[in-house]
Design an enzyme around this catalytic site. Sequence first.
Site, PDB file in Angstrom:
ATOM      1  N   LYS A 236       3.831  12.473  -3.112  1.00  0.00           N
ATOM      2  CA  LYS A 236       4.787  11.481  -2.607  1.00  0.00           C
ATOM      3  C   LYS A 236       5.656  12.143  -1.545  1.00  0.00           C
ATOM      4  CE  LYS A 236       6.867   8.416  -5.015  1.00  0.00           C
ATOM      5  NZ  LYS A 236       7.768   7.750  -5.991  1.00  0.00           N
TER       6      LYS A 236
ATOM      7  N   GLY B 154       0.816  -1.215   0.000  1.00  0.00           N
ATOM      8  CA  GLY B 154       0.000   0.000   0.000  1.00  0.00           C
ATOM      9  C   GLY B 154       0.845   1.258   0.000  1.00  0.00           C
TER      10      GLY B 154
ATOM     11  N   GLY C 157       2.602   3.799   1.436  1.00  0.00           N
ATOM     12  CA  GLY C 157       3.130   4.074   2.759  1.00  0.00           C
ATOM     13  C   GLY C 157       3.670   5.477   2.921  1.00  0.00           C
ATOM     14  N   ARG C 158       3.858   6.193   1.802  1.00  0.00           N
ATOM     15  CA  ARG C 158       4.358   7.564   1.888  1.00  0.00           C
ATOM     16  C   ARG C 158       3.774   8.417   0.762  1.00  0.00           C
ATOM     17  NH1 ARG C 158       8.659   8.699  -1.520  1.00  0.00           N
ATOM     18  NH2 ARG C 158       9.220   6.965  -2.877  1.00  0.00           N
TER      19      ARG C 158
ATOM     20  N   ASP D 205       7.223   4.584 -10.566  1.00  0.00           N
ATOM     21  CA  ASP D 205       8.109   4.366  -9.421  1.00  0.00           C
ATOM     22  C   ASP D 205       9.586   4.370  -9.819  1.00  0.00           C
ATOM     23  OD1 ASP D 205       6.189   4.365  -7.404  1.00  0.00           O
ATOM     24  OD2 ASP D 205       5.655   2.292  -7.806  1.00  0.00           O
TER      25      ASP D 205
ATOM     26  N   GLY E  45       6.915   7.964   6.233  1.00  0.00           N
ATOM     27  CA  GLY E  45       6.032   8.500   5.212  1.00  0.00           C
ATOM     28  C   GLY E  45       6.578   9.698   4.466  1.00  0.00           C
TER      29      GLY E  45
ATOM     30  N   ASP F 160       4.258  -4.610  -7.528  1.00  0.00           N
ATOM     31  CA  ASP F 160       3.610  -3.379  -7.063  1.00  0.00           C
ATOM     32  C   ASP F 160       4.136  -2.151  -7.797  1.00  0.00           C
ATOM     33  OD1 ASP F 160       5.845  -4.338  -5.247  1.00  0.00           O
ATOM     34  OD2 ASP F 160       5.769  -2.243  -4.652  1.00  0.00           O
ATOM     35  N   ASN F 161       5.150  -2.342  -8.645  1.00  0.00           N
ATOM     36  CA  ASN F 161       5.657  -1.251  -9.482  1.00  0.00           C
ATOM     37  C   ASN F 161       5.319  -1.473 -10.955  1.00  0.00           C
ATOM     38  OD1 ASN F 161       6.783  -0.096  -7.212  1.00  0.00           O
ATOM     39  ND2 ASN F 161       8.806  -0.955  -7.559  1.00  0.00           N
TER      40      ASN F 161
END
EC number: 2.7.7.-
Length: 490
Positions: free
Chosen positions: A111, A88, A90-91, A260, A124, A250-251
Amino acid sequence: MTVHFPFQNSYSALPDSFFARVAPTPVAAPRLIKLNRPLAVQLGLDPDMLETPEGAEILAGKTVPPGADPIAMAYAGHQFGQFVPQLGDGRAILLGEVIDKDGVRRDIQLKGSGPTPFSRRGDGRAALGPVLREYIVSEAMFALGIPTTRSLAAVVTGEHVIRETALPGAVLTRIAASHIRVGTFQFFAVRRDTDAIRRLADHVITRHYPDLLHAERPYHALLAAVVARQAELVARWLLVGFIHGVMNTDNTSISGETIDYGPCAFMDAYNPAQVFSSIDEMGRYAYANQPRIALWNLTRLAECLLPLFSDEQEKAVAEAQDILGAFAETFSAAYQTGLRKKVGLFTDRDGDEALIQDLLEAMARNQADFTLTFRKLGEAAGDDAADARAQFMDPTAFDEWAKRWRERTALEPQSAAERQAAMHAVNPVFIPRNHRVEAVIQAAVNDDNYAPFEELVKVLAKPFEDQPEYIAYADPPLPDQRVLQTFCGT
């Protein structure tokens, strides 16, 4: 003055399991260091307003603009082959979505905007260096014509983040067609939430592949469409010498954008096994491995979609395998077509692939610079081969290949000038060379000097133009300037 964002949010209207509602964490003293004014206009935003102190506060997450619905998206992912069931944002926090001047829905995400429920003990935040790297490289990729997320703004926060040492904090405003990833589907697949997978797939089709809305088998068609976009995307990476560095699921974007930019890099000397990422110790995401990894990631997506294909497991698997089988052909067609353009061939003849492969092998043996070899080859199309030869430790290796190349190009009717123009249109002069990016980051972090950053961004906005006054930016690094490792730094 009020900064107006014409938000029309759709992802935050999905069920609560798709995200966590969370506001950005205010920062001490936000200061805008770069606004992408043309992109702001494209998004229907007022760049003059964004450059005000109020605009900087929004871009830093200190103020949430009217109409925003801030969320942190949920997803899972395979990281270097190991599955993590909950990752997820996170930042990062998605402020909302706008419809741009072309009618395309675009995410506006911050971001480095503070912790979320997905932060996993992280702060974060983002350091200035990675924010500048992503701004530089993502905008360079856009200028090169490669599908990518974009950078709208970079803001320093007036605070420090602690990594190995205290570093200036910063926030990047990232723009994407969406932030939906293979890992987003995996998040629900591991929880056996078929209804959520279907809901997500329907959302993706509506948003990214609307021509599939009335397909006979829309979920099969969705997988095929994502496979095609990813195959073409990775081919385009290879054609400019780009190494993503962290091709985790996830990227991997469902929209087919590059997303990313962590320890990413562009090759200097051509080396198919090249790795820059400090965390890729086994070379999983090396330059030449990227097509194989893309297919591996897409296979994970196919696994998530199986319940939507058929209630019969064997039938669903066979259908998914058929779709995944198209990856190799789509990638090869895009890659070989691109390579033919890079060496100035207008037609496809037997022996072309072998001819081009022989050039690449000679480049690897002779540590020839990837970008400059192809650019100078365009000049050699006009009979001036001196600069192309100079890229090779043994120039005779180029001479032997060039003889065959000239025999091949002589079979086509195009003039030398036409061939050179076509080659220069696909072979850039300028890429974000690692040593240049690092120098820009050091000037900003150590001296609060953004002039080198501004100049590099300016040069990279026109990668195919000669720009004689900036020609030094085309030079590969000297031995003591070489960057051997890149870092996530987040």
